[in-house]
Design an enzyme around this catalytic site. Structure first.
Site, PDB file in Angstrom:
ATOM      1  N   PHE A 121    -105.790 -75.676  41.571  1.00  0.00           N
ATOM      2  CA  PHE A 121    -105.490 -76.194  40.241  1.00  0.00           C
ATOM      3  C   PHE A 121    -103.976 -76.184  40.061  1.00  0.00           C
ATOM      4  O   PHE A 121    -103.249 -75.595  40.863  1.00  0.00           O
ATOM      5  CB  PHE A 121    -106.152 -75.287  39.183  1.00  0.00           C
ATOM      6  CG  PHE A 121    -107.278 -75.942  38.433  1.00  0.00           C
ATOM      7  CD1 PHE A 121    -108.314 -76.581  39.095  1.00  0.00           C
ATOM      8  CD2 PHE A 121    -107.314 -75.906  37.034  1.00  0.00           C
ATOM      9  CE1 PHE A 121    -109.356 -77.161  38.393  1.00  0.00           C
ATOM     10  CE2 PHE A 121    -108.360 -76.494  36.325  1.00  0.00           C
ATOM     11  CZ  PHE A 121    -109.371 -77.120  36.998  1.00  0.00           C
ATOM     12  N   GLN A 243    -101.263 -77.759  23.877  1.00  0.00           N
ATOM     13  CA  GLN A 243    -101.277 -78.378  25.199  1.00  0.00           C
ATOM     14  C   GLN A 243    -101.851 -79.785  25.126  1.00  0.00           C
ATOM     15  O   GLN A 243    -102.926 -79.997  24.568  1.00  0.00           O
ATOM     16  CB  GLN A 243    -102.134 -77.543  26.145  1.00  0.00           C
ATOM     17  CG  GLN A 243    -102.245 -78.163  27.527  1.00  0.00           C
ATOM     18  CD  GLN A 243    -102.748 -77.167  28.539  1.00  0.00           C
ATOM     19  OE1 GLN A 243    -103.945 -76.937  28.657  1.00  0.00           O
ATOM     20  NE2 GLN A 243    -101.835 -76.547  29.246  1.00  0.00           N
ATOM     21  N   HIS A 245    -103.379 -82.379  27.487  1.00  0.00           N
ATOM     22  CA  HIS A 245    -103.920 -82.464  28.841  1.00  0.00           C
ATOM     23  C   HIS A 245    -103.527 -83.808  29.430  1.00  0.00           C
ATOM     24  O   HIS A 245    -103.685 -84.836  28.778  1.00  0.00           O
ATOM     25  CB  HIS A 245    -105.442 -82.324  28.812  1.00  0.00           C
ATOM     26  CG  HIS A 245    -106.036 -82.031  30.156  1.00  0.00           C
ATOM     27  ND1 HIS A 245    -106.073 -82.971  31.160  1.00  0.00           N
ATOM     28  CD2 HIS A 245    -106.586 -80.894  30.660  1.00  0.00           C
ATOM     29  CE1 HIS A 245    -106.637 -82.411  32.233  1.00  0.00           C
ATOM     30  NE2 HIS A 245    -106.953 -81.171  31.961  1.00  0.00           N
ATOM     31  N   LEU A 255    -112.243 -85.629  28.262  1.00  0.00           N
ATOM     32  CA  LEU A 255    -111.487 -84.917  29.293  1.00  0.00           C
ATOM     33  C   LEU A 255    -111.903 -85.307  30.714  1.00  0.00           C
ATOM     34  O   LEU A 255    -113.073 -85.432  31.019  1.00  0.00           O
ATOM     35  CB  LEU A 255    -111.704 -83.412  29.112  1.00  0.00           C
ATOM     36  CG  LEU A 255    -111.080 -82.500  30.178  1.00  0.00           C
ATOM     37  CD1 LEU A 255    -109.569 -82.528  30.081  1.00  0.00           C
ATOM     38  CD2 LEU A 255    -111.592 -81.078  30.029  1.00  0.00           C
ATOM     39  N   GLU A 258    -108.635 -81.344  35.571  1.00  0.00           N
ATOM     40  CA  GLU A 258    -107.521 -81.191  36.508  1.00  0.00           C
ATOM     41  C   GLU A 258    -108.055 -81.007  37.924  1.00  0.00           C
ATOM     42  O   GLU A 258    -107.360 -81.254  38.904  1.00  0.00           O
ATOM     43  CB  GLU A 258    -106.724 -79.957  36.074  1.00  0.00           C
ATOM     44  CG  GLU A 258    -105.461 -79.701  36.826  1.00  0.00           C
ATOM     45  CD  GLU A 258    -104.631 -78.627  36.101  1.00  0.00           C
ATOM     46  OE1 GLU A 258    -104.277 -78.847  34.940  1.00  0.00           O
ATOM     47  OE2 GLU A 258    -104.365 -77.583  36.725  1.00  0.00           O
ATOM     48  N   ARG A 289     -99.293 -78.379  33.357  1.00  0.00           N
ATOM     49  CA  ARG A 289     -99.817 -79.493  32.564  1.00  0.00           C
ATOM     50  C   ARG A 289     -98.753 -80.092  31.658  1.00  0.00           C
ATOM     51  O   ARG A 289     -98.724 -81.302  31.441  1.00  0.00           O
ATOM     52  CB  ARG A 289    -100.991 -79.020  31.719  1.00  0.00           C
ATOM     53  CG  ARG A 289    -102.243 -78.859  32.534  1.00  0.00           C
ATOM     54  CD  ARG A 289    -103.398 -78.395  31.685  1.00  0.00           C
ATOM     55  NE  ARG A 289    -104.588 -78.255  32.522  1.00  0.00           N
ATOM     56  CZ  ARG A 289    -105.727 -77.728  32.107  1.00  0.00           C
ATOM     57  NH1 ARG A 289    -105.836 -77.263  30.871  1.00  0.00           N
ATOM     58  NH2 ARG A 289    -106.762 -77.655  32.917  1.00  0.00           N
ATOM     59  N   HIS A 356    -105.379 -80.959  23.772  1.00  0.00           N
ATOM     60  CA  HIS A 356    -106.443 -80.280  24.508  1.00  0.00           C
ATOM     61  C   HIS A 356    -106.639 -78.825  24.118  1.00  0.00           C
ATOM     62  O   HIS A 356    -107.754 -78.341  24.035  1.00  0.00           O
ATOM     63  CB  HIS A 356    -106.108 -80.370  25.999  1.00  0.00           C
ATOM     64  CG  HIS A 356    -107.130 -79.754  26.911  1.00  0.00           C
ATOM     65  ND1 HIS A 356    -108.451 -80.167  26.909  1.00  0.00           N
ATOM     66  CD2 HIS A 356    -107.042 -78.770  27.843  1.00  0.00           C
ATOM     67  CE1 HIS A 356    -109.121 -79.457  27.811  1.00  0.00           C
ATOM     68  NE2 HIS A 356    -108.302 -78.600  28.386  1.00  0.00           N
ATOM     69  N   ARG A 401    -100.560 -73.238  28.878  1.00  0.00           N
ATOM     70  CA  ARG A 401    -101.662 -72.598  29.584  1.00  0.00           C
ATOM     71  C   ARG A 401    -101.882 -73.262  30.934  1.00  0.00           C
ATOM     72  O   ARG A 401    -101.787 -74.483  31.054  1.00  0.00           O
ATOM     73  CB  ARG A 401    -102.942 -72.706  28.749  1.00  0.00           C
ATOM     74  CG  ARG A 401    -104.169 -72.215  29.474  1.00  0.00           C
ATOM     75  CD  ARG A 401    -105.383 -72.157  28.594  1.00  0.00           C
ATOM     76  NE  ARG A 401    -105.951 -73.447  28.250  1.00  0.00           N
ATOM     77  CZ  ARG A 401    -106.705 -74.182  29.061  1.00  0.00           C
ATOM     78  NH1 ARG A 401    -106.953 -73.792  30.284  1.00  0.00           N
ATOM     79  NH2 ARG A 401    -107.199 -75.339  28.653  1.00  0.00           N
TER      80      ARG A 401
END
Lengths: 590, 122, 235
Positions: A121, A243, A245, A255, A258, A289, A356, A401
């Site tokens: 990730f 955040q 995304h 969504l 990732e 991100r 997000h 995050r």
């Protein structure tokens, strides 16, 4: 008020998502009288939408993996305003928590030797950033959140947790000593209002992504916990940190994990160029991100966006082959076909940065105890109130995050809060009393709504609010423009507090719930706006055109928003982990 | 309340097996009878009588009769517990169902006894 | 577009009615049924329905759309309605209606709870995860993905007739999910609870469940597997 029925529990947990149910499980196992109030049936909570996985150094992909490396990544990802004691706790407790989930039955994907499958990730590294990309995110295909949420619900069924499903908490009940003694809650099915009296009240109400017009969040993510806490006069921490995304489906907001980029997918612009190579030469598409989202917006601003309007970019997956996509990303294939009308096996998916996750929230310590600050700038504990999960700000995410850290946050701190409350109860935590007037005060908002006779409708006010936030507090922010947004919000406040509830019926009245949610959205939005305008620097997800650099001299700290005076205070970041050396702030590149 | 008290074997698995075994027996018996009509297209009463004179045929017929009774009972019991519940009949559902089931049992007994009488010429 | 919605509020109505509402669909857009419902609710705020994730993973908005059970959030109107036709929305069949499109799912959840929907393994847990090969894990695919939307069970005649006794396709899919899990050790105990004439054996293989499952799962096949496990238990 005497007509109001009262029910008592040792602990009441508001919210039936991952964090709430993990806390409930801990307490139910210990035999204390625990209730979960959830406005939806627990498996409909937003945790269900988490896709990619839960990041944790369990040493499956790499037996040498170390939680300290995970900690380093998280601190760096947070742009150094994540509290290092909390991050240390999360990363070191993580493996045990994940193994517990497996023992509870979570159907993780597997490696050939029978261990939990881990995928790469964004922002993950080995050996404190020196050993290249790590694969640390434990996955159940691309449905990890679903698998986790169902497993936790099942665990709670096994342990006979009491659920108040489709009940909605409206406000905190605070007594004359300033301690929290419970909440007012409505049974949505019957319309009955009840005072839920408790020794400990845990907010696990999740995020508030619905303050933005375009979000990956569920319709239920309306910031109910923060809204209630703000109305009770308690501060919020780091609310400017939202955040975006990188990969929400263009137009729909749904969504795209990732994990797609973890499995080898990458972003391309209108020229077909893999542009992340320019912005993050090492990590490329697996940079933080915030970095990826900003790069995408820059590509569009510089005219290399896709489509007629040049307002999105493309996520390319077809080169991975149908077999890999079916095995590793089946849910993504489904979502893309439904919402983007695109088959990722053949064509790239149109994506755009989409709101997000709320990094900010109710400030807490590692035990989940909600915090405030005294006039001397010292932390004070709010008696009786706890917060966990996205509603809380421990803070492990700081200004940005990392992917897969939210599920870990939920289960680690849900469990930690449960354990701490268990200890407090064992030591004889007393039920604090509430007077009639305390309860009456908490009922004020609901009473006003139930007798409203004029004012505007919910959908109109809500969409106005969402558009203000979308336009004035997006990926890139500017002082003067944010001030305009704050002024617009100020004008909106009166109209929202005068919102009209046309339907006054009791049975399953969703209009009433939506009106109550709208007020919570507003509280969160205002906290976000004022905190964002105050932070005169760019850090993590908070990127300002007028202050482009990170300013460690003035802003290496949390922001605390106090609702009564609409004032921003500063709170020190913890740089004192217990077992490892401090990670000192350095320039953050990927 | 629909219950299993009047069920054939009180076990879903046994009922399921029973219904399939009885179905196979009935299918075999049907083929056998149809076969004899094909072999003797102009079968008269004498030939028919002779066919049932043989002990094998009588035993086979008896087994088939038993299979028919079991198969019928399991099927009718299922039908009654599907369609004669409180959803359709309210409070009187249980008496209605029992009455229906009693009727089925009676009919099945009649067929069984009558069949034995015919087969063994009692 | 004309939308016909089943309306019933027990506080004020004696009988349910179908209410026709004209909803303006933005030109050139193929909205999901849930979006249309939201537009209808803007016109009449009293319409009640459940919704949460709006992407087909939470299972809140199962309803009967033009005669077929499905999730409102992932059913495009182009798929539900013929051009020029009317969108007809009713609650899931076979369960008591609380209000409008909201049904009382208590009995559905009770059937789910009956199958002990949690892993049972009393062996001491290892320090790490319980190992499971990819082949063993593969057996759970097509089972664990269930979102408990109840589209299948409320489309099943056997569940309509005996909702208190027949576990129904959704519950049985989960029953097999645990029977098939190599980490679960309660197979005998689980099977003992399923062998009666109602829990499993009311399934007649009609396959209505398979026809409507919004996640493309196959409860009938899972029920077949359970039956195959139950038969050898007969002595």
């Amino acid at each position: 008020m005497s007509a109001l029925r009262s029910i008592s529990f040792d602990t009441v947990i508001v919210g039936g998502g991952g964090a709430g149910m993990r806390a409930a499980l801990q307490l139910a196992q210990s035999g204390y009288k625990t209730a979960v109030i959830s406005k939806v049936f627990p498996t409909r909570s937003h945790t269900v939408s988490a896709q990619g996985g839960i990041t944790c150094a369990i040493g499956s992909d790499d037996p040498e993996d170390d939680w300290r490396w995970h900690m380093y990544d998280t601190v760096k990802g947070s742009d150094y305003i994540g509290d290092q004691d909390a991050i240390e706790y999360m990363c070191s407790e993580g493996p045990q928590t994940v193994f517990e989930l497996d023992h509870m039955g979570l159907p993780f994907s597997r490696t050939e030797n029978g261990r939990i499958y881990q995928r790469p990730f964004g922002g993950q590294s080995k050996d404190f950033g020196k050993g290249g990309q790590a694969a640390r995110t434990c996955a159940a295909a691309d449905r990890t959140g679903h698998a986790l949420l169902h497993t936790l619900y099942q665990g709670n069924l096994k342990n006979n947790t009491v659920f108040f499903n489709e009940w909605y908490a409206t406000d905190l009940v605070k007594n004359q000593d300033g301690a929290i003694v419970g909440v007012i809650a409505i049974c949505i099915e019957s319309g009955e209002t009840v005072f839920v009296h408790s020794k400990a009240t845990v907010f696990a109400t999740g995020g508030a992504g619905r303050i933005y017009a375009s979000t990956t969040n569920a319709l239920i993510n309306t910031g109910d916990g923060p809204g209630m806490a703000l109305r009770a006069g308690y501060p919020m921490q780091d609310m400017e940190m939202w955040q975006f995304h990188p990969t929400g489906i263009y137009g729909a907001g749904t969504l795209i994990t990732e994990g797609c980029r973890g499995e080898g997918g990458y972003l391309i612009n209108a020229d077909g160029e893999r542009f992340m190579e320019r912005y993050a030469p090492n990590a490329k598409d697996l940079a933080g991100r915030d970095v990826v989202a900003r790069s995408m917006v820059l590509e569009m601003l510089e005219g290399r966006g896709c489509g007629e309007q040049g307002d999105h970019v493309m996520l390319k997956l077809d080169h991975l082959g149908e077999e890999v996509l079916n095995a590793k990303l089946p849910g993504i294939l489904e979502l893309s076909r439904t919402f983007a009308h695109v088959d990722p096996v053949q064509q790239p998916i149109p994506v755009v940065p989409t709101c997000h996750y709320m990094m900010g929230g109710i400030p807490t310590n590692v035990h989940g105890q909600a915090l405030s600050q005294n006039p001397n700038g010292e932390d004070t504990i709010i008696e009786g109130l706890f917060a966990v999960g996205e509603a809380a700000c421990v803070s492990v995410h700081g200004a940005n995050r990392l992917g897969g850290n939210s599920l870990l946050d939920l289960v680690v701190f849900g469990r930690a809060a449960g354990k701490h409350i268990e200890e407090m109860l064992a030591q004889g935590l007393e039920q604090r009393e509430a007077s009639d007037s305390d309860v009456e005060q908490a009922m004020a908002r609901l009473n006003r709504l139930n007798t409203s006779s004029g004012g505007e409708s919910v959908p109109r006010l809500r969409s106005e609010l969402q558009n203000i936030m979308q336009n004035h507090f997006g990926v890139f922010r500017k002082g003067e423009f944010m001030q305009q947004g704050i002024d617009k919000l100020a004008a909106l406040r009166g109209r929202i507090s005068n919102v009209h509830l046309e339907d006054k019926s009791g049975t399953f009245n969703t209009a009433r719930i939506e009106a109550l949610e709208l007020e919570n959205l507003f509280e969160v939005a205002e906290a976000t706006a004022i905190a964002a305008e105050a932070r005169n620097e760019s850090r993590g997800a908070h990127a300002r055109d007028d202050f482009r650099e990170r300013d460690d001299e003035n802003w290496l700290c949390h922001s605390l928003y106090f609702p009564a005076e609409k004032r921003i205070a500063k709170r020190a970041v913890n740089f004192s982990p217990k077992t490892v050396d401090t990670f000192e702030p350095t320039i953050r590149t990927y | 309340m629909v219950g299993s008290d009047t069920n054939f074997s009180r076990s879903g698995s046994w009922d399921w097996i029973m219904q399939r075994i009885s179905a196979v027996v009935l299918a075999a018996y049907t083929f056998c009878i149809l076969g004899s009509f094909i072999i003797y297209p102009d079968m008269d009463y004498q030939q028919w009588y002779a066919l049932f004179e043989s002990r094998t045929m009588r035993v086979f017929s008896l087994i088939s009769l038993g299979a028919l009774c079991a198969h019928g009972w399991i099927g009718m019991w299922t039908v009654s517990t599907d369609y004669m519940t409180s959803l359709q009949f309210g409070k009187v559902a249980t008496p209605v169902r029992w009455l229906f089931q009693a009727g089925c049992i009676l009919l099945i007994c009649v067929y069984l006894i009558w069949g034995i009488q015919i087969l063994w010429g009692l | 577009m004309l939308v016909s919605i089943y309306r019933h509020n027990p506080e004020t109505d004696t009988k349910p009615v179908m209410q026709d509402i004209e909803v303006d669909i933005p030109a050139g857009k193929d909205l999901m049924v849930l979006d249309v419902l939201a537009l209808a609710k803007e016109k009449d705020s009293t319409i009640a329905y459940r919704r949460s994730c709006r992407e087909g993973v939470c299972g809140s908005d199962g309803m009967n759309i033009n005669g077929s059970n499905g999730l409102a959030c992932i059913t495009p109107i182009s798929e539900a309605v013929k051009p020029g036709g009317k969108l007809v929305l009713r609650p899931l069949p076979g369960l008591p209606v609380i209000r409008d499109l909201v049904v009382d799912m208590a009995i559905f959840y009770k059937q789910y709870e009956k199958i002990k929907p949690y892993l049972i393994n009393n062996d001491p847990a290892p320090a790490i995860e319980r190992l499971q090969s990819p082949q063993q894990r593969e057996k759970l695919d097509g089972l664990y993905e269930c979102i408990l939307c109840a589209c299948c069970s409320t489309n099943c005649p056997s569940f309509w007739w005996n909702p208190d006794k027949f576990i129904g396709p959704a519950g049985l899919l989960q029953a097999y999910r645990f029977l098939a899990d190599s980490r679960d050790t309660a197979t005998t105990e689980r099977l003992a609870g399923l062998g009666d004439p109602f829990s499993v054996f009311r399934c007649r293989g009609i396959m209505n469940c398979v026809a409507v499952c919004p996640k493309g799962l196959n409860p009938t096949r899972a029920i077949g597997h359970i039956r195959n496990m139950l038969i050898p238990q007969c002595r």
